[in-house]
Design an enzyme around this catalytic site. Sequence first.
Site, mmCIF file in Angstrom:
data_model
loop_
_atom_site.group_PDB
_atom_site.id
_atom_site.type_symbol
_atom_site.label_atom_id
_atom_site.label_comp_id
_atom_site.label_asym_id
_atom_site.label_seq_id
_atom_site.Cartn_x
_atom_site.Cartn_y
_atom_site.Cartn_z
ATOM 1 N N ARG A 243 49.253 -1.554 5.814
ATOM 2 C CA ARG A 243 50.365 -0.301 5.703
ATOM 3 C C ARG A 243 50.965 0.463 7.185
ATOM 4 N NH1 ARG A 243 44.989 0.400 3.119
ATOM 5 N NH2 ARG A 243 45.959 1.505 0.792
ATOM 6 N N LYS B 31 65.928 3.196 9.933
ATOM 7 C CA LYS B 31 66.060 2.809 8.411
ATOM 8 C C LYS B 31 65.743 1.404 8.535
ATOM 9 C CE LYS B 31 69.714 6.230 6.962
ATOM 10 N NZ LYS B 31 70.946 6.556 5.739
ATOM 11 N N GLU C 167 81.909 0.207 13.937
ATOM 12 C CA GLU C 167 80.475 1.215 13.779
ATOM 13 C C GLU C 167 81.294 2.194 15.238
ATOM 14 O OE1 GLU C 167 78.625 2.276 11.379
ATOM 15 O OE2 GLU C 167 78.119 0.440 10.376
ATOM 16 N N LYS D 181 73.212 8.047 17.900
ATOM 17 C CA LYS D 181 72.300 7.918 17.500
ATOM 18 C C LYS D 181 71.123 8.236 17.488
ATOM 19 C CE LYS D 181 71.590 5.486 13.799
ATOM 20 N NZ LYS D 181 71.761 4.671 12.545
ATOM 21 N N GLU E 6 67.395 11.769 7.415
ATOM 22 C CA GLU E 6 69.021 12.450 6.592
ATOM 23 C C GLU E 6 68.711 13.796 5.562
ATOM 24 O OE1 GLU E 6 71.214 9.120 6.361
ATOM 25 O OE2 GLU E 6 72.812 9.731 4.042
ATOM 26 N N ARG F 144 72.758 13.842 9.433
ATOM 27 C CA ARG F 144 72.469 12.016 9.673
ATOM 28 C C ARG F 144 73.605 11.578 8.641
ATOM 29 N NH1 ARG F 144 67.333 8.373 10.808
ATOM 30 N NH2 ARG F 144 68.557 5.623 10.751
ATOM 31 N N ASN G 181 77.976 8.064 7.777
ATOM 32 C CA ASN G 181 77.606 7.001 7.086
ATOM 33 C C ASN G 181 79.346 7.547 6.885
ATOM 34 O OD1 ASN G 181 75.420 6.966 6.142
ATOM 35 N ND2 ASN G 181 74.947 8.878 5.207
ATOM 36 N N HIS H 5 81.596 5.087 4.860
ATOM 37 C CA HIS H 5 80.841 4.627 4.339
ATOM 38 C C HIS H 5 81.248 4.873 2.902
ATOM 39 C CE1 HIS H 5 79.678 3.616 7.644
ATOM 40 N NE2 HIS H 5 78.464 3.185 7.619
ATOM 41 N N HIS I 228 80.976 0.773 1.362
ATOM 42 C CA HIS I 228 80.659 0.203 0.361
ATOM 43 C C HIS I 228 80.377 -0.477 -0.753
ATOM 44 C CE1 HIS I 228 76.247 2.055 2.873
ATOM 45 N NE2 HIS I 228 76.890 0.663 3.111
ATOM 46 N N HIS J 119 80.777 -6.352 6.504
ATOM 47 C CA HIS J 119 80.602 -4.266 6.259
ATOM 48 C C HIS J 119 81.127 -3.409 7.056
ATOM 49 C CE1 HIS J 119 78.221 -0.884 6.139
ATOM 50 N NE2 HIS J 119 77.395 -0.411 7.512
#
Length: 359
Positions: free
Chosen positions: A121, A143, A185, A227, A237, A241, A245, A248, A252, A265
Site C-alpha cells: 500500500r 504521475k 519538453e 513544473k 490536474e 496542471r 499538456n 499533447h 498522443h 514522445h
Amino acid sequence: MRTVNVPLGNRSYDIKISPGLLGKLGAECARLKLGNRCAIITDTNVGREYAKPACNSLLRAGFEPSLVIVPAGETAKSLKSVQSCYDRLASHRLERKSFIVALGGGVVGDLAGFVAASYLRGIPFVQVPTTLLAHVDSSVGGKVGVNLKAGKNLVGAFYQPKLVLCDLDALATLPTREYRAGLAEVIKYGIIYDAALFARLERDMPKLLHRETKTLGEIIARCCEIKAEVVGQDETESGLRAILNFGHTIGHGLEAISSYGKYLHGEAISIGQIAAAKLSAELTGLPEKDVTRINNLFKCAGLPTTVTLNSAQRTKLFAAMKLDKKVSAGEVKFVLAAGIGKVVWGQNVPESLIHATIN
Ligand code: NAD
Ligand code: GLY
C-alpha cells in the site's frame, strides 16, 4: 548544485541538479531516514551504464540494495512488469520502510513509481532520472503508472517521490535522438510559462545541443521550477496542471496511430505543439510571428515539425484523440497559447479547424 523544492505540504521534496550525483545516491538517501533494504529498478540500457555505481553508492552508505532490471522501451510499462517487480521485492523482503530507486528514463520512473505506490500500500521511492525528458518532466510531479492495450497510462496514481536526483553526467550517454526528444519538453516550458526562457532557448540552442553542463544545469533547473510551481498549485490536474499538456492532444494521437513505434514522445509532441500554435493563431490570438518563432525553435532543435497523413490516417488520429484521458464529455479539450509564455486550457476547437491545421 541547484535545488528546486516541490511545495506539497508534508509531501514536499527536493529536486537536486548537478553533475556527479549518482555517486552521492547513498548519502542522499541516508538523509531521508528510510529503512535499510531497497531495490533499484532500472532497464537493460541504463543498468549497463549506471547500475553498478548506483549499487556501490548505496552499499557505501550501509543500505542493502537489490537490482531489478526490466527490458528497455515502452513495453516495460506494463502490468506484467509490475507483477515481476512485486515478486522481486517480496523475495528481497522489502518492508514498509524499505524504498525503491527508479534509475532510468520516464518508462522506468513511471513503472517503478507505480510499483512503489502500490506495494505494501505504498513504500517510499527516489527518482534518479537519466534522460533529458525525465530530468525536466516525468520524474517530477508524481504521475506514475503503466499502459494497457487500450491506451497509454490508463492505470496509475499520483504518488510523489521523496527526492529527485538529476545527475547531469548521465545525459552524456543518452542517444542523440532521445536527447532531442527531451528538448521538446524543454521548449514546451518556454511556450506555456516563460517568454524569457523561450528567448534564451533561441539563443542557447547550440550550447544545449552540445550538452554544455552549465547551460544544461540552468535550463533543467528552470524547467523543474516551472513544473514545481504548477504541481504545487494543482497536484491532481483539476485545472492549471493541464497546461503541461500543450501539444499533447495531437501528439498522443500521433503516437497512438503509429502504435508507439514511429515517433518518440518528444517528436510527436513537437508536431503537436506546432499544430497547437497554429490553432492558437486562429482562436486565441497568438501572433503569426510567434508561430514562426515556435516552428523555428523546434527545427533548430532537430525535431520534426510536420506530418503527412492520408485521409484514413486522419480519421484514425481523430478517433485516437477522442480516447485520450484529456477528453471530457466526449469533447477533446486543447491547451492554446495567447502569446509565448501564456496559455489557456480547456479550449474547444472545431473539428473542421483541426482538419485544416493537420492538412
Ligand atoms: P525511456 O525511459 O524509454 O528512455 C529512452 C531510451 O533511452 C531507453 O531505451 C532507455 O533505455 C535509454 N536511456 C535512458 N537513459 C539513458 C542514458 N543515460 N544513457 C543511455 N541510454 C539511456 O524514455 P523517456 O523519453 O525518458 O520517457 C518516456 C516515458 O515517459 C513515456 O512512457 C511517457 O509516457 C512517460 N512520461 C511520463 C511523464 C510523467 O509525468 N510521469 C511525463 C512525460 C513522459
Ligand atoms: N507531464 C504532464 C504532467 O506531469 O502533468
